[in-house]
Design a protein around this motif. Structure first.
Motif, short mmCIF file in Angstrom:
data_model
loop_
_atom_site.label_atom_id
_atom_site.label_comp_id
_atom_site.label_asym_id
_atom_site.label_seq_id
_atom_site.Cartn_x
_atom_site.Cartn_y
_atom_site.Cartn_z
N ASP A 35 0.70 -2.52 11.49
CA ASP A 35 1.09 -1.28 10.83
C ASP A 35 2.33 -0.72 11.52
N PHE A 36 3.41 -0.50 10.75
CA PHE A 36 4.61 0.11 11.32
C PHE A 36 5.00 1.37 10.55
N THR A 37 3.96 2.06 10.01
CA THR A 37 4.21 3.31 9.31
C THR A 37 4.95 4.29 10.21
N ASP A 38 4.53 4.34 11.46
CA ASP A 38 5.28 5.06 12.49
C ASP A 38 6.19 4.04 13.16
N SER A 39 7.48 4.10 12.86
CA SER A 39 8.43 3.08 13.35
C SER A 39 8.42 2.96 14.87
N SER A 40 8.07 4.04 15.54
CA SER A 40 8.11 4.04 17.00
C SER A 40 6.81 3.59 17.65
N LYS A 41 5.74 3.48 16.82
CA LYS A 41 4.44 3.11 17.40
C LYS A 41 3.72 2.08 16.52
N PRO A 42 4.27 0.88 16.40
CA PRO A 42 3.60 -0.16 15.61
C PRO A 42 2.33 -0.62 16.31
N LYS A 43 1.35 -1.10 15.52
CA LYS A 43 0.11 -1.57 16.12
C LYS A 43 -0.53 -2.65 15.25
N GLU A 44 -1.15 -3.62 15.91
CA GLU A 44 -1.87 -4.67 15.20
C GLU A 44 -3.21 -4.14 14.73
N ILE A 45 -3.58 -4.48 13.47
CA ILE A 45 -4.86 -4.02 12.93
C ILE A 45 -5.76 -5.19 12.51
N GLY A 46 -5.28 -6.41 12.64
CA GLY A 46 -6.10 -7.57 12.32
C GLY A 46 -5.42 -8.85 12.76
N VAL A 83 0.86 -1.18 0.00
CA VAL A 83 0.00 0.00 0.00
C VAL A 83 0.90 1.23 0.00
N LYS A 84 0.74 2.10 -0.98
CA LYS A 84 1.57 3.31 -1.04
C LYS A 84 1.32 4.19 0.18
N GLY A 85 2.40 4.70 0.74
CA GLY A 85 2.29 5.62 1.85
C GLY A 85 2.13 4.97 3.21
N ARG A 86 2.01 3.63 3.25
CA ARG A 86 1.89 2.93 4.53
C ARG A 86 2.88 1.77 4.58
N ASP A 87 3.29 1.43 5.78
CA ASP A 87 4.11 0.25 6.00
C ASP A 87 3.26 -0.75 6.77
N LEU A 88 2.74 -1.74 6.03
CA LEU A 88 1.85 -2.75 6.58
C LEU A 88 2.46 -4.12 6.37
N MET A 89 2.21 -5.02 7.30
CA MET A 89 2.83 -6.33 7.23
C MET A 89 1.87 -7.38 7.75
N VAL A 90 1.90 -8.57 7.13
CA VAL A 90 1.21 -9.73 7.68
C VAL A 90 2.29 -10.71 8.12
N GLN A 91 2.08 -11.36 9.25
CA GLN A 91 3.14 -12.17 9.84
C GLN A 91 2.59 -13.38 10.55
N ILE A 105 -8.53 -9.96 3.98
CA ILE A 105 -8.68 -8.83 4.88
C ILE A 105 -9.41 -7.72 4.14
N ASP A 106 -10.44 -7.20 4.76
CA ASP A 106 -11.20 -6.07 4.23
C ASP A 106 -11.08 -4.92 5.21
N ASP A 107 -10.27 -3.94 4.84
CA ASP A 107 -9.96 -2.84 5.74
C ASP A 107 -9.51 -1.66 4.88
N ARG A 108 -9.97 -0.48 5.21
CA ARG A 108 -9.62 0.69 4.39
C ARG A 108 -8.12 0.90 4.31
N ARG A 109 -7.38 0.46 5.32
CA ARG A 109 -5.93 0.64 5.33
C ARG A 109 -5.23 -0.32 4.38
N THR A 110 -5.79 -1.51 4.20
CA THR A 110 -5.14 -2.52 3.35
C THR A 110 -5.81 -2.68 1.99
N ASP A 111 -7.03 -2.18 1.82
CA ASP A 111 -7.78 -2.41 0.58
C ASP A 111 -7.05 -1.98 -0.69
N PRO A 112 -6.28 -0.87 -0.69
CA PRO A 112 -5.57 -0.50 -1.93
C PRO A 112 -4.65 -1.60 -2.46
#
Length: 496
Positions: A417-428, A398-406, A469-476
């Motif tokens: 989501d690790f777009t903010d390197s200092s504040k990663p968060k799980e979104i699914g 996704v352009k402009g975001r750093d998203l990962m599945v693991q 996954i259906d999410d506005r952050r990952t849909d692109p």
């Protein structure tokens, strides 16, 4: 009966080419036929737990803190589309690779090819019996590559286990021709020092370079004596894979690498690399090498050059794998605390050990540095009978975001989501409950990767899973397509 539903899970803050005559593979089609696992290659998968641990696991299930035995739970934005159980190959499921409408799934007993043209109903195309742990797998064009990291009697797929102390023993890389997906042909093998635990492809037009990661030498092993301070580089001619050969063994740790204990208690001594990820579009590679993390240039693929090296002697036990973000200004390193055989996602271990380490890449050219920013670890509660560990994953493009599945073994599949390197968060997330409440059992996703709009997971015990996954952050990312994906050879999704 396995239930499938969305459950609000509570969170807690965690305080040389082979002779053609030696090549042989057994093709097993889908059906009742059973492959016979080679016990010499099988990892110990069950360990009894204390009465207290068993009682705590049972209580956690009753309270709803963790899912029930084999119960499936997931976040609202995740849908479980399909599961294909093991069939002829009954060993541990391992890594995945993709090409067109096909998925290739490694297994300690060989590999399986799926047709995923309909992700809701994957179909088995072929199953190939070729025992040899851990059968790390990748594909390029008409070639499939398979790692053997166990001492074998010879290089054939009919080999048996043999002590590494025997000079005639074989370990290394196997190469298959997959022009006919229903009938793969074993065409070449190359023996490498200390075998091949994992491998990474650097594809070129005429040749494929293979970086072979292996470790744990011993003076008692004729083909794997210390020092083992580098990687094997194999050159595979696409039109003549039978001429594959080792062309270099670059030394990555001229000082011997991290000494481990007693200098650094709890840290693995560096005796090679576990895994390497390359970003060919940027001529970059990141190495997860036991006690060290590396950033290096692969501008000359036969002669990789170290740019920077980091250690974490406080919280990292075993540098396991690496993932670049798309802009190549970050690397996520994983820590395989417990070696993939222990319950490490609990309050006792805490949020920083057995986690991902997020590093920014700062500077330019040969002066670039890896700068630590933060840790990420799933904070969904796991029972002390569940082997949970940071394992293989991929970026979601996704352009402009750093998203990962693991994959997290029995911690399930995490999207974060690790777009903010200092504040990663799980979104699914997606996970199954414990396999058992009275034994520590190795199970759960070995790999979880995003490919052409879907998440594919190879569960060690339960089989091949397909998620959406259906999410506005990952849909692109659903609009992004690639013809081939070996996750350790990261594509440039947006500059092709």
């Amino acid at each position: 009966m396995t239930s499938l539903h969305t459950t609000p899970v509570r969170r807690r803050r965690l305080g040389v080419a082979a002779a053609a005559a030696g090549l042989f593979a057994t093709l097993l089609m889908a059906g009742p036929a059973a492959a016979t696992p080679d016990p010499g290659d099988s990892a110990a998968t069950r360990t009894e737990v204390s009465t207290r641990q068993e009682a705590e696991a049972t209580a956690a299930i009753k309270s709803g803190e963790v899912p029930g035995v084999d119960e499936i739970v997931h976040s609202p934005n995740i849908t479980h589309l399909a599961n294909v159980p093991k069939d002829a190959l009954q060993g541990l499921n391992t890594d995945l690779a993709f090409q067109g409408k096909y998925a290739y799934a490694g297994n300690y007993d060989g590999f399986r090819i799926f047709d995923i043209s309909n992700p809701k109903s994957p179909k088995t195309v072929a199953q190939v019996l070729c025992p040899g742990s851990q059968n790390d797998i990748s594909v390029s064009g008409n070639l499939l590559f398979l790692s053997t990291d166990s001492s074998r009697s010879d290089n054939s797929c009919a080999s048996t286990t043999q002590p590494a102390t025997e000079e005639s023993s074989w370990e290394g890389m196997k190469v298959f021709d997959i022009s006919d997906k229903r009938n793969p042909k074993y065409v070449a093998a190359v023996e490498t020092a200390c075998g091949s635990h994992t491998h990474t492809l650097v594809p070129q037009r005429k040749n494929v370079y293979v970086y072979v990661s292996s470790y744990s030498p011993s003076e008692a092993f004729p083909d794997c004596r210390p020092p083992h301070d580098g990687i094997s580089v194999i050159k595979v001619p696409r039109q003549a894979p039978e001429n594959s050969r080792v062309v270099n063994f670059p030394v990555l740790f001229p000082d011997g690498g991290n000494p481990g204990a007693p200098t650094n208690p709890g840290v693995s001594k560096t005796t090679g690399c576990h895994d390497i990820t390359v970003l060919p579009s940027k001529d970059l590679a990141a190495g997860a090498c036991m006690g060290d993390g590396l950033l290096f240039s692969i501008e000359d693929p036969e002669n990789p050059k170290i740019i920077d090296r980091v250690q974490d002697n406080v919280n990292f036990a075993f540098w396991h794998s690496a993932t670049f973000n798309q802009r190549a200004d970050k690397v996520v390193f994983t820590d395989e605390l417990g070696g993939g055989s222990a319950a490490t996602c609990n309050e006792e271990i805490g949020p920083k050990r057995g986690a991902d380490g997020i590093y920014d890449i700062v500077g330019r050219g040969d002066h670039r540095k890896l700068v630590f920013r933060s840790y990420f670890k799933i904070d969904r509660p796991q029972a002390d009978t569940e082997v949970c560990v940071a394992h293989n994953g991929s970026i979601i493009p996704v352009k402009g975001r750093d998203l990962m599945v693991q994959a997290w073994y029995q911690g399930g599949v995490s999207v974060w989501d690790f777009t903010d390197s200092s504040k990663p968060k799980e979104i699914g997330f997606f996970e199954r409950g414990p396999v058992s409440t009275d034994e520590v059992t190795t199970a759960g996703p070995w790999s979880a990767y995003y490919y052409n709009g879907y998440i594919y997971s190879n569960d060690i015990a339960k089989g091949f899973d397909v998620l959406r996954i259906d999410d506005r952050r990952t849909d692109p990312a659903k609009r992004v397509r690639t013809d081939e994906l070996n996750v350790q050879t990261q594509p440039d999704y947006f500059d092709r």
